[in-house]
Design an enzyme around this catalytic site. Structure first.
Site, short mmCIF file in Angstrom:
data_model
loop_
_atom_site.label_atom_id
_atom_site.label_comp_id
_atom_site.label_asym_id
_atom_site.label_seq_id
_atom_site.Cartn_x
_atom_site.Cartn_y
_atom_site.Cartn_z
N LEU A 1 17.59 4.53 7.57
CA LEU A 1 16.55 4.91 8.53
C LEU A 1 17.01 6.13 9.31
O LEU A 1 16.26 7.06 9.56
CB LEU A 1 16.27 3.74 9.48
CG LEU A 1 15.80 2.44 8.80
CD1 LEU A 1 15.56 1.35 9.84
CD2 LEU A 1 14.53 2.67 8.01
N LEU B 1 9.53 7.40 6.15
CA LEU B 1 10.18 7.93 7.35
C LEU B 1 10.45 9.42 7.24
O LEU B 1 10.15 10.19 8.14
CB LEU B 1 11.51 7.21 7.61
CG LEU B 1 11.41 5.83 8.23
CD1 LEU B 1 12.79 5.34 8.61
CD2 LEU B 1 10.51 5.83 9.45
N ARG C 1 28.60 -3.30 1.96
CA ARG C 1 27.72 -3.91 0.98
C ARG C 1 28.32 -3.99 -0.41
O ARG C 1 28.19 -5.01 -1.10
CB ARG C 1 26.42 -3.11 0.92
CG ARG C 1 25.65 -3.27 2.19
CD ARG C 1 24.40 -2.46 2.21
NE ARG C 1 23.63 -2.84 3.39
CZ ARG C 1 22.50 -2.27 3.75
NH1 ARG C 1 22.00 -1.29 3.04
NH2 ARG C 1 21.86 -2.69 4.83
N HIS D 1 18.97 -2.18 -4.42
CA HIS D 1 18.34 -2.07 -3.11
C HIS D 1 18.12 -0.62 -2.69
O HIS D 1 17.09 -0.28 -2.12
CB HIS D 1 19.26 -2.77 -2.11
CG HIS D 1 18.93 -2.53 -0.70
ND1 HIS D 1 17.72 -2.89 -0.17
CD2 HIS D 1 19.62 -1.96 0.32
CE1 HIS D 1 17.70 -2.56 1.11
NE2 HIS D 1 18.82 -1.99 1.42
N GLU E 1 15.88 9.28 1.10
CA GLU E 1 16.57 8.65 -0.01
C GLU E 1 16.49 9.47 -1.29
O GLU E 1 17.35 9.35 -2.17
CB GLU E 1 15.99 7.23 -0.25
CG GLU E 1 16.78 6.41 -1.25
CD GLU E 1 16.21 5.00 -1.49
OE1 GLU E 1 15.28 4.61 -0.76
OE2 GLU E 1 16.70 4.32 -2.40
N GLY F 1 4.98 12.19 -0.12
CA GLY F 1 5.56 10.94 0.39
C GLY F 1 5.43 10.90 1.90
O GLY F 1 5.66 11.91 2.58
#
Lengths: 248, 637
Positions: free
Chosen positions: B441, B43, B330, B401, B425, B40
């Site tokens: 991030l 970031l 959220r 999300h 993640e 991967g």
């Protein structure tokens, strides 16, 4: 909506390709262009046929993975819009749409509409960076950067590396792509130490990859989904000239 | 399962410093003898690969994309948090730590979160040095904005493209290290399996997506930086290719999967427009700085928004959570939107939407300022919906999300499989049951730039494992199994497409295991998933062959893993008899509909262990200890 699609089919890089026509009906104007192709592909698969290969991923206009020449225009007829953000309401019922892969020998076809854009990676690898190893950095506010410069750098940095500029150019020039990267770093104080070397190396690599030269027709700016300005090419040329003449 | 979190001793604020000193180092001349496999290049992956190569390790970096710059980190819009306190508004490392622990509903590890807050400031420094063009004020200094769940302005941003600019920063560093030979980059190669030798993670099996060639690569450690699993819901804001395969393969080799039921539903996405929908598009949370969320007071009100007078609008977030208002976290904002729609107050097609209105902000600040702040987001909204948000309020609805759950890792980011490290993640470590905006991030870059470069050396210096090559029998066997699986998929020769199964699974998961869950629904999902899976393995159709560019085959492999993983997710959701963060169980709520935690019984990370084909996963627990913050009811009122 009912549409006729003329699509470039090519089994692999070395196979011969041809245009094939497909009729699709029941297309909703709210679909994105790629969702319309999804519908076509699902129907092809249900008939036991091979689906049309195309590159895509984020489907929100930022990853740069989607491409397609749609009626001869990269990313289709809408200004400042990637194919994944183009919606069928921009077309009309009964329309005939031609869909081809990017046209450029430096972007060879992988299959059908998918192409290999690794040439862009190799250009960046030659100089599209600031050599700042992790741990070297001073405080982020140590060097103030005028807002104007930061904004221009950001305008240039908005490039998504999709290759539309190359695809539309009669010379298959990658100048807008190279210029955007060079101009992004060239406008920041952090980018100054390698500014001229960066320009020389990236342009050399673009030449080596077989991308053509720029003849200033500005099609690239018109085709760019992020509206990167050709002014960056002027800056690139200035830096290139200075580097070549004075050996900087 | 050994779940030693290896949290260093000592006071919270000194743990990381102490640990950095206590860890063993690898001498510079020896680093080049180690090969590190990084899967991967988002970031976390790109920053880790570049930084490890800078240190002298030999890095092999893999991406299934045509270029590392396509990774889905690129789509993050709003920003990145850092405890810089440039705004002089009371921020500090401790406040960022506290906000993150509280935002995560007290289900994360204190020590990990504190370290994250500590290194957050270094991340901004590093990114600026790389040329990331963050937004600036006229004086030339960096600009900040606010995000949900915080009362300070600590979010750095680059217009609405922060993820893109940060990813391009790491991509540039990765490219630099590729050109000087430190990193060998493999594009369009997808990891199909993990290879263990002597119980240690020593390599991976990949499929070349262009030629179909299955091969394997050996190294001294494996880093999975493969993102989250929101696409288990089919419709999510994730990119189409995002998948759980790498993490799930590791799980099948014994790595614990922690808290899979912690899934984040983002409150501000563009609503579904029809059955053709292939993915959902997020509108950055930053919009909630100036936009006001409302629904009509009267259920079933069909009038257009400009015909609904002020006193007939319910600005429900401002009403229910006056101190955080539209910037409530959220999970809370999402549930409130669902509540409004479920009670008939929704707007737009099917009543699955609420308004995000900028009329007041435009009146107060002028259209030009709004354009400058959110211009590209407004354009994106108009392109997708055909409506102009400067004139008509946006319609928004929550969508899957981000996934807080992931492979279990210790303080060193190593899973319970020695040598297998998990970053970004893909791991479970920092966000607890709910992630705050602009923290993904931060975590991806913290893991890659400032954590793994220290902790990986310690593993290499102490693991005592010799060299292995990809010719070892373990690799050959793994390659053979991967090939057999491809053949099995190709030879089903049924009638249904991979997408049709993915849609079916996604719809089931969204209805039974989405924003709100209950025991009955989860049981139903657990009954139905095996049936879908059975049908998949009987009736799947993939055209062509395995030895060519075959997008149907790629998708089928990923869907096959989602069809197994979904059961682990539902099992976790069913076992957690409480509501916390993104996990809302309808049986466990307060009288006014807020999430009701059960700290006495559930203050632990649930770590699931693979028990074999067709068997229920085994639950292991890592107790969470809170020495610094006291567990409280998370109130944003």
């Amino acid at each position: 909506m009912k549409l006729t699609l003329d699509i470039w089919r090519q089994k692999s890089a070395n196979a011969e390709g041809k245009m094939v026509s497909y009729e699709v009906d029941d297309i909703s104007p709210d679909m994105s262009f790629l969702e319309m192709l999804d519908v076509l592909n699902e129907r092809l698969l249900e008939k036991g046929e091979d689906s049309v290969a195309f590159d895509h991923d984020c489907r929100e206009g930022i990853c740069g993975m989607c491409s397609l020449m749609i009626n001869g225009m990269p990313h289709g007829p809408e200004r400042a819009t990637t194919t994944c953000q183009l919606h069928m309401r921009k077309f009309h019922d009964g329309q005939r749409i031609t869909i081809e892969p990017w046209r450029a020998s430096s972007f060879p076809v992988v299959k059908d509409l998918a192409v290999d854009r690794s040439a862009f990676d190799r250009i960046v690898q030659k100089g599209g960076f600031i050599s700042a190893n992790t741990g070297n950095a001073p405080d982020a506010n140590a060097i103030p950067i005028p807002k104007k410069d930061a904004d221009i750098a950001m305008d240039a940095a908005a490039c998504i590396g999709c290759g539309a500029c190359v695809a539309v150019c009669k010379n298959s020039s990658a100048m807008l792509f190279v210029a955007a990267k060079a101009s992004h770093f060239g406008h920041l104080p952090q980018g100054q130490p390698e500014r001229y070397e960066r320009v020389i190396k990236m342009v050399e690599q673009a030449d080596a990859e077989g991308f053509g030269s720029c003849s200033n027709t500005y099609d690239c700016e018109a085709a760019c989904p992020k509206e990167i300005s050709v002014r960056h090419i002027a800056r690139l040329n200035r830096d290139y000239l200075r580097a070549s003449l004075f050996g900087e | 399962m050994n779940l030693d979190s290896k949290i260093p001793s000592g006071p919270l604020a000194e743990k990381w410093t102490k640990h950095k000193f206590d860890m063993k180092l690898v001498n510079p001349a020896n680093k080049r003898k180690y090969t590190i496999i990084v899967v991967g290049t988002g970031l976390a992956g790109a920053s880790a690969a570049a930084t490890l190569a800078e240190l002298g390790y030999k890095v092999l970096a893999f991406t299934y994309h045509d270029s590392p710059r396509r990774a889905h980190s690129i789509a993050a819009q709003g920003g990145i948090n850092a405890a810089k306190n440039y705004q002089n508004d009371g921020d500090s490392v401790y406040r960022l730590f506290y906000d993150t622990v509280k935002g995560g509903d007290f289900r994360s590890r204190e020590a990990n979160v504190h370290r994250l807050a500590e290194v957050s400031a270094n991340i901004i420094d590093q990114c600026v040095a790389q040329g990331v063009p963050f937004a600036r004020e006229y004086g030339g200094y960096l600009s900040n904005r606010s995000f949900g769940g915080a009362q300070v302005s600590r979010t750095f941003y680059a217009r609405g493209q922060t993820g893109q600019q940060l990813l391009l920063g790491t991509y540039a560093q990765l490219s630099k290290m590729t050109s000087n030979g430190g990193v060998t980059l493999f594009n369009r190669k997808e990891m199909l399996d993990l290879v263990l030798v002597n119980g240690h993670a020593r390599g991976i099996v990949t499929r070349d997506l262009i030629t179909g060639k299955v091969e394997s690569f050996a190294g001294d450690a494996v880093l999975l930086c493969t993102g989250g699993y929101s696409n288990v819901f089919y419709l999510s804001t994730n990119a189409k290719a995002c998948n759980v395969t790498a993490a799930y393969r590791a799980y099948k080799h014994g790595a614990g999967f922690a808290n899979p039921c912690y899934t984040q539903i983002h409150p501000t996405c563009i609503p579904v427009s029809g059955d053709h929908q292939s993915k959902l598009t997020l509108m950055s949370e930053s919009l909630r700085n100036d936009g006001r969320i409302w629904a009509p007071k009267k259920a079933g009100d069909q009038r257009s928004p400009d015909q609904i007078p002020e006193n007939e609008r319910d600005y429900y977030l401002e009403r229910k959570y006056p101190s955080f208002g539209n910037l409530s976290p959220r999970d809370i904002a999402s549930r409130s939107a669902k509540e409004a729609c479920d009670s008939g107050h929704g707007v737009g097609p099917g009543g699955r939407g609420v308004y995000l209105d900028f009329a007041d902000a435009i009146k107060r600040l002028g259209q030009k300022v709004i354009e400058e702040r959110y211009g590209n987001l407004f354009e994106m909204y108009e392109r997708i919906t055909g409506e102009n948000p400067y004139r008509v309020p946006m319609r928004i609805y929550p969508a899957p999300h981000y996934t807080m759950g992931g492979l279990w890792v210790d303080y060193n980011l190593m899973s319970n499989v020695p040598g297998l490290h998990v970053l970004g993640e893909a791991n479970f470590s920092d966000h607890g049951a709910n992630r705050l905006g602009a923290s993904a991030l931060m975590q991806g870059l913290a893991d890659g730039y400032f954590v793994i470069p220290y902790t990986l050396g310690h593993y290499l210096a102490t693991s005592g494992q010799g060299k292995v090559s990809a010719d070892a029998p373990e690799f050959k066997q793994a390659e053979q199994e991967a090939s057999e699986r491809i053949n099995k998929l190709m030879n089903i020769r049924g009638k249904r497409t991979p997408t049709s199964f993915h849609r079916e699974l996604g719809l089931l998961m969204w209805h039974k295991c989405g924003m709100a869950r209950n025991e009955k629904g989860l049981q139903e999902a657990l009954d139905k998933i095996p049936a879908i899976r059975e049908e998949f393995w009987k009736n799947l159709f993939i055209p062509g062959s395995g030895s060519e560019f075959n997008q149907s085959l790629e998708l089928a492999g990923r869907v096959a893993d989602f069809l197994e993983f979904a059961e682990v997710l539902c099992t976790d959701a069913l076992h957690r008899n409480e509501s916390c963060g993104g996990h809302f169980r309808e049986e466990y709520q307060t009288a006014d509909g807020e999430a009701k935690r059960n700290d006495a019984d559930f203050t632990y990370a649930a770590v699931w262990e693979y028990a074999g084909e067709g068997k229920r996963p085994v639950l292991n627990k890592e107790p969470l200890q809170f020495d610094n913050v006291s567990l409280s009811v998370r109130s944003y009122k």
